[in-house]
Scaffold this active site. Sequence first.
Site, PDB file in Angstrom:
ATOM      1  N   HIS A 125       0.847  -1.190   0.000  1.00  8.02           N
ATOM      2  CA  HIS A 125       0.000   0.000   0.000  1.00  8.02           C
ATOM      3  C   HIS A 125       0.884   1.242   0.000  1.00  8.02           C
ATOM      4  O   HIS A 125       1.911   1.310   0.659  1.00  8.02           O
ATOM      5  CB  HIS A 125      -1.008  -0.016   1.142  1.00  8.02           C
ATOM      6  N   ASP A 137       5.603   2.978   7.285  1.00  3.90           N
ATOM      7  CA  ASP A 137       4.243   2.513   7.002  1.00  3.90           C
ATOM      8  C   ASP A 137       3.555   3.451   6.011  1.00  3.90           C
ATOM      9  O   ASP A 137       2.879   4.382   6.429  1.00  3.90           O
ATOM     10  CB  ASP A 137       3.449   2.435   8.307  1.00  3.90           C
ATOM     11  N   GLU A 171      -5.376   1.950   1.944  1.00  2.00           N
ATOM     12  CA  GLU A 171      -5.268   0.766   2.807  1.00  2.00           C
ATOM     13  C   GLU A 171      -5.542   1.131   4.252  1.00  2.00           C
ATOM     14  O   GLU A 171      -6.184   0.371   4.995  1.00  2.00           O
ATOM     15  CB  GLU A 171      -3.865   0.155   2.676  1.00  2.00           C
ATOM     16  N   GLU A 172      -5.072   2.329   4.648  1.00  2.00           N
ATOM     17  CA  GLU A 172      -5.203   2.741   6.046  1.00  2.00           C
ATOM     18  C   GLU A 172      -6.663   2.946   6.462  1.00  2.00           C
ATOM     19  O   GLU A 172      -6.968   3.004   7.651  1.00  2.00           O
ATOM     20  CB  GLU A 172      -4.410   4.026   6.283  1.00  2.00           C
ATOM     21  N   ASP A 200       4.431  -4.813   3.795  1.00  2.00           N
ATOM     22  CA  ASP A 200       3.824  -3.757   4.604  1.00  2.00           C
ATOM     23  C   ASP A 200       4.692  -3.545   5.845  1.00  2.00           C
ATOM     24  O   ASP A 200       4.826  -4.453   6.674  1.00  2.00           O
ATOM     25  CB  ASP A 200       2.404  -4.163   4.998  1.00  2.00           C
ATOM     26  N   HIS A 267       2.058   4.991  12.889  1.00  2.00           N
ATOM     27  CA  HIS A 267       0.963   5.952  12.703  1.00  2.00           C
ATOM     28  C   HIS A 267       1.213   7.268  13.455  1.00  2.00           C
ATOM     29  O   HIS A 267       0.268   7.924  13.901  1.00  2.00           O
ATOM     30  CB  HIS A 267      -0.381   5.358  13.134  1.00  2.00           C
TER      31      HIS A 267
END
Length: 312
Positions: A125, A137, A171-172, A200, A267
């Site tokens: 992603h 990420d 994707e998130e 990922d 994140h």
Amino acid sequence: MKSVKALLGVVLALLVGVAGALLGPAPAFGAAPARAELSAPPQIPAENIMRHLRQFQAIADRNGGNRAHGRPGYRASVDYVKSQLDAAGFRTSLQPFSYRGATGWNLIADWPSGDPNQVVFLGAHLDGVPAGPGINDNASGSAAVLETALTVARTNLKTQKRLRFGWWGAEELGLIGSRYYTGNLPAAERSKIKAYLNFDMVGAKNTRTWGVYNDDPNLRRMFENHFRSKGVQTRPMNIGGRSDHASFKNIGVPVSGIASGNDPCYHARCDTINNVGANVVATSTNAAAHGAWTLAGTAGSRLPGRELRLAS
């Protein structure tokens, strides 16, 4: 006459000796012919992948600090990856979709070699979260897949199966892009995909043990054997529906993937270029390349045996 025969015998012996030296020893009667082995990918240096990560960091810096769905940093990331693939000779396509009032894009790239009815798919992603630039990420996975694709082009790889690469949007927000892609594939196209490998979060600093998705035992062993040959430890991972491999597993495709270690900046705003280890992302990228070369096979080589037999 006897002297002429003797002279001819000497000449014949000399010719046989020269031929033997040039051609090497003849195989024993009844011996099986030597089998061509799979060619291996070249070692991909860390700097190649870090170059892409610096580009993703710069894109986030220019676009509000992130590369999230619906934000300009995401589209700029798509444009960067596509430009690299187009220049390398891939057949690329953009697949738009809409989610939460914003347009997202999946990017698909096919290498024009091998049987188009037997596809080996590598994906990652491309989007991040609004909180930060999303370098581990998942710029790390995106860069690993991109550099694997560029290495295929650089070596002008001739494959038995078709290699396809994908970068997924949103994707998130719930695997939106990959679900849109697989959900819109006709049944005939689904059946052509023989394996999907997912990447990922593959660059976390100080990683010593790599996670290997345990969804498909044959694909899991492929990665485990590769890492073992490099002296790298692995651990099995069951991440369920938390990344894009799930979209392919749900349509019956054998799936696996890898991930690096714990990320304290998950994140978060600190998920920057300083959050990844160059040696870590290089190890992951070389594992991705191993998967591509092994599963797609190279022209003139044998494909893996029963241990890696995939859906026909």
